[in-house]
Design an enzyme around this catalytic site. Structure first.
Site, short mmCIF file in Angstrom:
data_model
loop_
_atom_site.label_atom_id
_atom_site.label_comp_id
_atom_site.label_asym_id
_atom_site.label_seq_id
_atom_site.Cartn_x
_atom_site.Cartn_y
_atom_site.Cartn_z
N VAL A 190 -0.97 0.68 5.45
CA VAL A 190 -0.77 0.92 4.03
C VAL A 190 -0.96 -0.35 3.22
O VAL A 190 -1.68 -0.38 2.23
CB VAL A 190 0.65 1.49 3.78
CG1 VAL A 190 0.88 1.68 2.28
CG2 VAL A 190 0.82 2.80 4.51
N MET A 243 -0.59 -5.00 3.40
CA MET A 243 -0.36 -6.22 4.18
C MET A 243 -0.02 -7.35 3.22
O MET A 243 -0.73 -7.56 2.24
CB MET A 243 -1.62 -6.55 5.00
CG MET A 243 -1.49 -7.81 5.83
SD MET A 243 -0.19 -7.66 7.10
CE MET A 243 0.26 -9.39 7.27
N GLU A 244 1.04 -8.04 3.57
CA GLU A 244 1.62 -9.02 2.65
C GLU A 244 0.90 -10.36 2.68
O GLU A 244 1.54 -11.41 2.71
CB GLU A 244 3.11 -9.21 3.00
CG GLU A 244 3.39 -9.85 4.37
CD GLU A 244 3.53 -8.85 5.51
OE1 GLU A 244 3.00 -7.75 5.37
OE2 GLU A 244 4.14 -9.20 6.53
N ASN A 245 -0.42 -10.37 2.67
CA ASN A 245 -1.12 -11.63 2.70
C ASN A 245 -0.70 -12.47 1.49
O ASN A 245 -0.77 -11.99 0.36
CB ASN A 245 -2.63 -11.39 2.71
CG ASN A 245 -3.06 -10.64 3.96
OD1 ASN A 245 -2.66 -10.98 5.07
ND2 ASN A 245 -3.84 -9.58 3.80
N HIS A 293 7.73 -3.81 -1.67
CA HIS A 293 7.98 -4.29 -0.31
C HIS A 293 7.14 -5.53 -0.02
O HIS A 293 7.62 -6.51 0.53
CB HIS A 293 7.66 -3.17 0.69
CG HIS A 293 7.89 -3.56 2.12
ND1 HIS A 293 9.10 -3.42 2.75
CD2 HIS A 293 7.05 -4.12 3.03
CE1 HIS A 293 9.00 -3.86 4.00
NE2 HIS A 293 7.76 -4.30 4.20
N GLU A 294 5.87 -5.47 -0.41
CA GLU A 294 4.99 -6.63 -0.15
C GLU A 294 5.42 -7.84 -0.98
O GLU A 294 5.35 -8.98 -0.51
CB GLU A 294 3.53 -6.27 -0.44
CG GLU A 294 3.00 -5.06 0.33
CD GLU A 294 3.33 -5.08 1.80
OE1 GLU A 294 3.15 -6.13 2.44
OE2 GLU A 294 3.80 -4.05 2.33
N HIS A 341 8.13 -9.61 0.72
CA HIS A 341 7.67 -10.47 1.81
C HIS A 341 7.35 -11.88 1.33
O HIS A 341 7.30 -12.81 2.13
CB HIS A 341 6.42 -9.87 2.46
CG HIS A 341 6.72 -8.90 3.56
ND1 HIS A 341 7.51 -9.21 4.65
CD2 HIS A 341 6.29 -7.62 3.75
CE1 HIS A 341 7.57 -8.16 5.46
NE2 HIS A 341 6.85 -7.17 4.94
N GLU A 389 10.67 -7.81 8.64
CA GLU A 389 10.64 -6.45 8.09
C GLU A 389 12.01 -5.94 7.65
O GLU A 389 12.13 -5.25 6.65
CB GLU A 389 10.00 -5.49 9.09
CG GLU A 389 8.54 -5.79 9.40
CD GLU A 389 7.65 -5.82 8.16
OE1 GLU A 389 8.09 -5.32 7.11
OE2 GLU A 389 6.54 -6.35 8.25
ZN LIG Z 1 6.70 -5.31 5.66
#
Ligand SMILES: [Zn+2]
Length: 721
Positions: A317, A319-321, A344-345, A348, A367
């Site tokens: 879904v 990605m917290e790059n 959510h990202e 992070h 997480e």
């Molecule tokens: Zn996460």
């Protein structure tokens, strides 16, 4: 979308200012071991990372630079990597890097800057050898120049070409949203970036990096970097990440990407055909969410907070790059899920990116804390009821998983011990997120005041920012922060021992009170109760329940709980369809897929055309795999095969292979070393294989306390890595 516009209030006044570590985490000599006590502390060092072949503990990695030319015609990246490092152990004569069989190494040389008469200033060619390591990587053994001394800075240059490694996803034009230009993106989490560039592929090592990327005309390149520039004349993009990051957070995307500014530090990127929708959906929300997060957890450390929407082939879904969140465009139509996933990202940025789990065995540190932080942000921004409703949906899914797996299944542990060779990505599951969330919620409850715990988390970030930690670092910091709790020996409370939280199987020993969501959750449960019997409820009794006025999460909770009761009597299913099918058909994909799973699991043929329409429209992993699994597990396999043949050319080859395996059980299951979108799937019987959740990362977990691999198909809810 609930939008209560509550003004966040910051009560934090206890922030301590501590120096940034500089992130020199690999084998830095002379640093004390961690432990409670006054003054800045250093996190504990994990003794080993079984997922890395590298000898990262023998070096300090200061910086690396990538210089790559992207060739879409042959789907290759060609160039070189320069590692700037210092040996820290006497007698080290070999540099071992994580690599992958898909990397073609052309040459390796070494330069000793400023060495004068003490060694070669000109590059010296080095010998190297590639050895097998696991099915997700190999080890690149480089012989260092004779006489290399500890403390001596060296620059290693590796010239190489990428081929079809699992980190790099080349999309032909027909797989993009615009269908006119190719696109490429990388996905490093957890252990795939070793097929992007040779590296210390462990979250224990963080470093700054820079990159030069040359591309054909019309291609825009973005990376998870804090600074970037572009020379139109040379078609060269330059990037610099000035904050230390682990290898898995180095990310790149290149294609026809346009942007719009959303705020002073946030920009949305997408293919031109998606951009206006993305801007409309996000608007000024990102800056608002960042502001709420900063009030709770301290300054956002990364400068930019951009978001790029990727085509449905993106295997997860989001990605917290750092500086550049990757998120799948498929989620755009489901506003409440988009909101949760982006928040959510953003969370992070503090939990996972600023402070990172030092080993993959403790992914919950990223997480679980990010999920807790996400819910603190949504509580401040949208109210407690909304957050409780979202939490109930996820905790329902957690308990559903436990019913399938059994309480004694080792994948339900927070601290997972995995054997060498096990792919860490296969151990990321709902427990990582939700049991981790419950533990953090428990710590918050122990602190006695959620605001006080916000301050603790703020200081935890300040204490360990840009470093990698283990769970004991968090616990030591917690107990030293709240000495009264240490005096009460809270870590030893019977049934709630911290050791049990970390190493025990089964459900969370504590779950937070979610009664504040009662006004939203109560009607859902009341409606479920009406549909409990073998006969449909009286239409009059249904009159008070107007689903068209419900939020997405309310409808999702209703459908999830009805799915739990499937199979249903045909008469009940028929009435459900007449009551809701048309309404649900006009709602977003997160709602639709749950209804269609009910249709399939109950073999309700009148609504089968809706399943066909859905699978012709949606080509992402998250919206195809669960339905195909249900179709195959039931009596509709021939329908699944037919739809697959009609749509397969619009599916990414990795997803195509996964679906072929589901449909035909042909050949070996795609190994975990395949890209994360193609984990081996082992369909369970319909009652178990098809979790009534949106499966966005379906993994085969292999973990066993006895060391005996036990393969279990796990369907995760909306996993955002
Ligand atoms: Zn996460």
């Amino acid at each position: 979308m609930a939008d209560l516009h509550q003004t966040p209030t910051s009560l934090c006044c206890c922030r301590k200012s501590l120096p940034v570590s500089g992130g020199l985490c690999a084998g830095e000599p002379g640093r004390p071991s961690a432990g409670p006590g006054p003054g800045p502390r250093s996190p504990r060092r994990p003794r080993v990372d079984v997922a890395s072949a590298s000898n990262f503990r023998s070096f300090t990695l200061h910086h690396f630079h990538l210089d790559l030319r992207l060739n879409f015609a042959v789907k290759e990246m060609r160039g070189w990597l320069v590692l700037d490092l210092v040996p820290v152990q006497p007698g080290v004569c070999t540099l071992v890097l994580d690599s992958h069989p898909s990397l073609l190494i052309h040459s390796i040389d070494c330069k000793i800057p400023g060495s004068g008469d003490r060694g070669p200033e000109d590059p010296v060619s080095l010998t190297y050898r590639v050895d097998p390591f696991t099915d997700y990587g190999s080890s690149l053994n480089i012989s260092l120049p004779t006489g290399t001394r500890p403390g001596q800075r060296i620059q290693i240059t590796v010239r190489y070409t990428t081929t079809d490694g699992p980190a790099i996803w080349w999309l032909d034009p027909e797989l993009t949203c615009g269908r006119s230009r190719p696109l490429v993106f990388t996905q490093g989490h957890s252990v795939y970036n070793r097929s992007f560039f040779p590296c210390f592929d462990t979250p224990a090592v963080k470093t700054t990096y820079s990159a030069t990327v040359r591309v054909p005309e019309g291609v825009t390149v973005l990376m998870s970097a804090s600074r970037s520039s572009y020379s139109k004349q040379d078609r060269v993009f330059q990037f610099s990440m000035e904050f230390p990051v682990p290898s898995y957070l180095v990310a790149l995307v290149a294609g026809e990407l346009h942007h719009a500014d959303m705020g002073p530090r946030s920009r949305v990127w997408a293919e031109p055909c998606l951009l206006s929708c993305a801007v409309k959906k996000l608007g000024g929300s990102v800056e608002r969410w960042l502001g709420v997060a900063e009030d709770l957890f301290g300054p956002y450390l990364w400068g930019r907070c951009d978001i790029v929407f990727l085509p449905p082939s993106f295997p997860i879904v989001a990605m917290e790059n750092p500086c550049l969140t990757f998120i799948i465009a498929s989620i755009l139509e489901s506003s409440e899920f988009l909101l949760i996933d982006v928040i959510h990202e953003i969370a992070h940025g503090w939990f996972g990116n600023a402070v990172t789990n030092a080993t993959w065995e403790e992914m919950w540190l990223s997480e679980g804390l990010a999920t807790y932080a996400q819910r603190r942000i949504t509580t401040e921004a949208y109210g407690e009821a909304f957050t409780c409703l979202e939490t109930v949906v996820r905790l329902d899914a957690l308990h559903r998983q436990l019913r399938l797996l059994g309480d004694d299944n080792p994948v339900s542990k927070l601290q997972v011990k995995f054997e060498p060779g096990v792919n860490p990505s296969s151990l990321m599951n709902l427990f990582t997120y939700e049991k981790g969330f419950c533990f953090v919620s428990y710590l918050s409850q122990l602190s006695g005041d959620v605001r006080r715990f916000d301050c603790f988390l703020r200081d935890y970030i300040s204490e360990f920012q840009f470093q990698s930690v283990v769970a004991q670092d968090l616990i030591d910091f917690f107990l030293s922060y709240f000495p009264e709790l240490k005096d009460e020996a809270v870590s030893q409370r019977e049934g709630l021992e911290f050791e049990r939280w970390l190493s025990g199987c089964g459900p969370p020993p504590y779950e937070p009170d979610l009664s504040a969501g009662g006004a939203l959750i109560g009607p859902v449960q009341d409606l479920c109760d009406l549909w409990r019997g073998p006969a449909p409820p009286d239409p009059l009794s249904l009159a008070p329940f107007d689903l068209s006025s419900w939020s997405t999460f309310q409808i999702v909770l209703f459908l999830d709980r009805m799915l739990d009761r499937s199979p249903l009597h045909h008469e009940v299913m028929s009435r459900l369809s007449s009551c809701y099918s048309s309404l649900l058909d006009g709602l977003n994909a997160e709602v639709q897929i749950r209804w269609l799973q009910m249709v399939v699991r109950n073999s309700f043929y009148p609504d089968l055309p809706r399943v066909r329409v859905f699978l012709h429209k949606h080509t992402s992993r998250m919206y195809t795999v669960p339905l195909y699994e249900d179709l195959v597990a039931g009596v509709m396999k021939c329908v699944a095969v037919e739809i697959f043949y009609q749509t397969q050319l619009r599916l990414h080859p990795n997803l195509r292979r996964t679906l072929q395996h589901i449909l035909f059980q042909t050949g070996p299951a795609p190994p975990p070393s395949s890209p994360p979108s193609t984990p081996p799937l082992q369909p369970l019987p319909a009652a178990t294989a098809t979790s009534p959740t949106t499966a966005t990362a379906s993994t085969t977990a292999t973990a066993s306390s006895t060391g005996t691999p036990a393969s279990i198909a796990l369907l995760d809810v909306n996993v955002s890595a």
